[in-house]
Enzyme design. Structure first.
Site, PDB file in Angstrom:
ATOM      1  N   GLY A   1      32.322 -12.318  22.334  1.00  0.00           N
ATOM      2  CA  GLY A   1      33.633 -11.814  23.374  1.00  0.00           C
ATOM      3  C   GLY A   1      34.166 -12.950  24.012  1.00  0.00           C
ATOM      4  O   GLY A   1      33.532 -13.273  24.969  1.00  0.00           O
TER       5      GLY A   1
ATOM      6  N   GLY B   1      36.884 -12.861  26.084  1.00  0.00           N
ATOM      7  CA  GLY B   1      38.122 -12.472  26.777  1.00  0.00           C
ATOM      8  C   GLY B   1      38.120 -13.032  28.229  1.00  0.00           C
ATOM      9  O   GLY B   1      37.263 -14.005  28.269  1.00  0.00           O
ATOM     10  N   ASN B   2      38.447 -12.349  29.392  1.00  0.00           N
ATOM     11  CA  ASN B   2      38.335 -13.065  30.493  1.00  0.00           C
ATOM     12  C   ASN B   2      36.864 -13.761  31.022  1.00  0.00           C
ATOM     13  O   ASN B   2      36.841 -14.772  31.237  1.00  0.00           O
ATOM     14  CB  ASN B   2      39.017 -12.274  31.720  1.00  0.00           C
ATOM     15  CG  ASN B   2      39.119 -12.912  33.157  1.00  0.00           C
ATOM     16  OD1 ASN B   2      39.251 -14.209  33.244  1.00  0.00           O
ATOM     17  ND2 ASN B   2      38.427 -12.257  34.031  1.00  0.00           N
ATOM     18  N   ALA B   3      35.999 -12.459  31.048  1.00  0.00           N
ATOM     19  CA  ALA B   3      34.706 -12.917  31.322  1.00  0.00           C
ATOM     20  C   ALA B   3      33.951 -13.836  30.241  1.00  0.00           C
ATOM     21  O   ALA B   3      33.383 -14.790  30.713  1.00  0.00           O
ATOM     22  CB  ALA B   3      34.013 -11.436  31.293  1.00  0.00           C
ATOM     23  N   GLY B   4      34.289 -13.826  29.083  1.00  0.00           N
ATOM     24  CA  GLY B   4      33.710 -14.621  28.024  1.00  0.00           C
ATOM     25  C   GLY B   4      34.143 -16.029  28.309  1.00  0.00           C
ATOM     26  O   GLY B   4      33.534 -17.235  28.496  1.00  0.00           O
TER      27      GLY B   4
ATOM     28  N   LYS C   1      35.811   5.165  37.175  1.00  0.00           N
ATOM     29  CA  LYS C   1      36.468   4.375  36.124  1.00  0.00           C
ATOM     30  C   LYS C   1      37.561   5.164  35.454  1.00  0.00           C
ATOM     31  O   LYS C   1      37.584   6.165  35.399  1.00  0.00           O
ATOM     32  CB  LYS C   1      35.459   4.191  34.841  1.00  0.00           C
ATOM     33  CG  LYS C   1      35.600   2.972  33.764  1.00  0.00           C
ATOM     34  CD  LYS C   1      35.270   1.713  34.671  1.00  0.00           C
ATOM     35  CE  LYS C   1      35.226   0.422  33.838  1.00  0.00           C
ATOM     36  NZ  LYS C   1      34.050  -0.334  34.400  1.00  0.00           N
TER      37      LYS C   1
HETATM   38  N1  GLU Z   1      35.942  -3.816  35.576  1.00  0.00           N
HETATM   39  C1  GLU Z   1      35.055  -4.495  36.382  1.00  0.00           C
HETATM   40  C2  GLU Z   1      33.547  -3.890  36.052  1.00  0.00           C
HETATM   41  O1  GLU Z   1      33.416  -2.986  35.280  1.00  0.00           O
HETATM   42  C3  GLU Z   1      35.235  -4.754  37.772  1.00  0.00           C
HETATM   43  C4  GLU Z   1      35.395  -3.248  38.753  1.00  0.00           C
HETATM   44  C5  GLU Z   1      36.069  -3.553  39.917  1.00  0.00           C
HETATM   45  O2  GLU Z   1      36.297  -4.703  40.597  1.00  0.00           O
HETATM   46  O3  GLU Z   1      36.248  -2.788  40.682  1.00  0.00           O
HETATM   47  O4  GLU Z   1      32.687  -4.204  36.976  1.00  0.00           O
END
Ligand code: GLU
Length: 415
Positions: free
Chosen positions: A216, A218-221, A105
């Site tokens: 939340g 954002g994109n996922a929500g 990350k």
């Molecule tokens: N940021 C996303 C996660 O937390 C996607 C990570 C990715 O596709 O490498 O799973």
């Protein structure tokens, strides 16, 4: 509410899983810590002419099963420990869905909401220059995370290719379609989550057409709001919230109109026809399914006992604290843990890497089918571990992930 160090939470989860697996001390010590950490300063000339120094990180948690993989976050509250925790969770996430990848990350401490596009581009390019020699298709493959998106990836990929003087789109994933992105990546995190909800409803006998709420937006929500109805054939979205507040409607909110309102105004607040509610009360509603899709530690010992949802599908990373896990489990709430529920994003990222590597792109339908197969299988594998070990689903998912990574470390002769 007590304050949480996400890295300590993640390490505690590893230790609990390791105990159930009877792992030896060196293996546990190895898995508790990231294998590599990079920290750097990024001087950026801001629009007002002044130079500002930003702090960036890239943390590569584990490489045993493949190159590190995980997003880059732009957020004012990021610390080395939040990134360490998130990197670790990526290791367990890629292992739970059985991808040939490790976990990593990155993050930059910044406030992207108060920065111009030019400043963000400059920051993105400068970040990738700092990590260029440590990332790559066979080393570490970043993607978006909180407050980063396909445009951020496009700038970073362009900078990387310019530095390396070669075409290498697979170095980052969730890119725009025109420059090596895949079909089906933008809604993949939410789609994966809804697939696991579908499986949970079957097992528990819960009506997928019941009420649901989203914490939340954002994109996922946003994508979950839409996909819940599309994939499950119905359901009533009764509440949603974001960092500015919440909205509620007994009769149901139109997901499509709510997303349009959010994209236009920047918030769900003020959505016509809905009642305003405090942000946190979205968690206490009487719903079939609750999707936490915001940040870490949203569900903790102060509010966990108020949750009435039958299923909690964690689209955010680390939304539930260890104390809250126990409360939810004792109250019979079926939690689909983050490292499983939110694994759809990285799964389709992996599909994107594969397609980039042979420059041949799949149809959307194929991406959806392959994602469905992966997530359905992972959901049932975790359920088997729940039954076998008699533990809450997060611990069961950790047991599945940690066992696979530990085995890879052993095979390599590391421990
Ligand atoms: N940021 C996303 C996660 O937390 C996607 C990570 C990715 O596709 O490498 O799973």
């Amino acid at each position: 509410m007590k304050s949480y160090n996400s890295f300590e939470v993640e390490q505690q989860q590893v230790m609990e899983a390791a105990k159930l697996l009877n792992l030896d001390r060196p293996t546990v010590d190895l898995l508790l810590w990231p294998q590599r950490e990079f920290k750097f300063t990024l001087p950026i000339r801001m629009d007002n002419g002044e130079v500002k120094i930003f702090h960036g990180y890239r943390i590569q948690h584990n490489f045993a099963r493949g190159p590190a993989k995980g997003g880059i976050r732009f957020h004012p509250d990021e610390t080395v420990d939040t990134i360490r925790a998130l990197a670790g969770w990526m290791t367990w996430k890629t292992a739970v869905v059985d991808l040939p990848l490790g976990g990593g990350k990155g993050g930059i401490i910044c406030d992207p909401k108060n920065m111009s596009d030019r400043e963000l581009e400059s920051l993105s390019r400068s970040y990738i220059r700092a990590v260029a020699q440590y990332v790559g298709i066979d080393k570490d493959i970043p993607a978006p995370d909180v407050y980063t998106n396909p445009q951020t990836m496009a700038w970073m990929m362009d900078e990387y290719e310019t530095l390396m003087q070669r075409h290498q789109p697979g170095v980052l994933t969730d890119k725009p379609m025109q420059i090596g992105g895949t079909e089906g990546r933008r809604d993949a995190t939410a789609r994966g989550g809804v697939i696991t909800v579908r499986e949970a409803c079957k097992i528990l006998g819960v009506d997928p057409k019941g009420r649901y709420a989203i914490q939340g937006f954002g994109n996922a929500g946003q994508r979950a709001a839409l996909l819940h109805q599309e994939l499950l054939g119905g359901g009533k979205l009764i509440a949603a919230c974001d960092s500015r507040g919440g909205v509620y409607s007994e009769g149901g909110l139109s997901p499509k109109e709510l997303v349009t309102h959010k994209l236009k105004t920047g918030s769900v607040v003020g959505f016509p026809g809905a009642n305003p509610i405090p942000r946190d009360s979205v968690l206490d509603l009487n719903v079939e399914v609750l999707y936490p899709a915001a940040l870490e530690n949203a569900i903790n010992e102060t509010n966990a006992s108020k949750i009435k949802a039958k299923i909690v599908c964690e689209l955010a990373n680390g939304p539930t604290t260890p104390e809250a896990d126990v409360i939810l489990y004792n109250n019979g709430v079926h939690v689909i843990p983050d490292i499983l529920a939110s694994a759809g994003g990285v799964t389709v990222s992996y599909f994107e890497m594969v397609q980039d590597s042979y420059s041949y792109f799949w149809e959307e339908e194929i991406v959806h089918q392959r994602l469905d197969r992966k997530l359905t299988k992972a959901y049932h594998t975790v359920q088997e571990a729940v039954k076998e070990k008699k533990v809450h689903p997060r611990l069961a998912a950790m047991v599945v992930g940690v066992a696979r990574v530990a085995e890879a470390c052993k095979l390599r002769g590391w421990v």
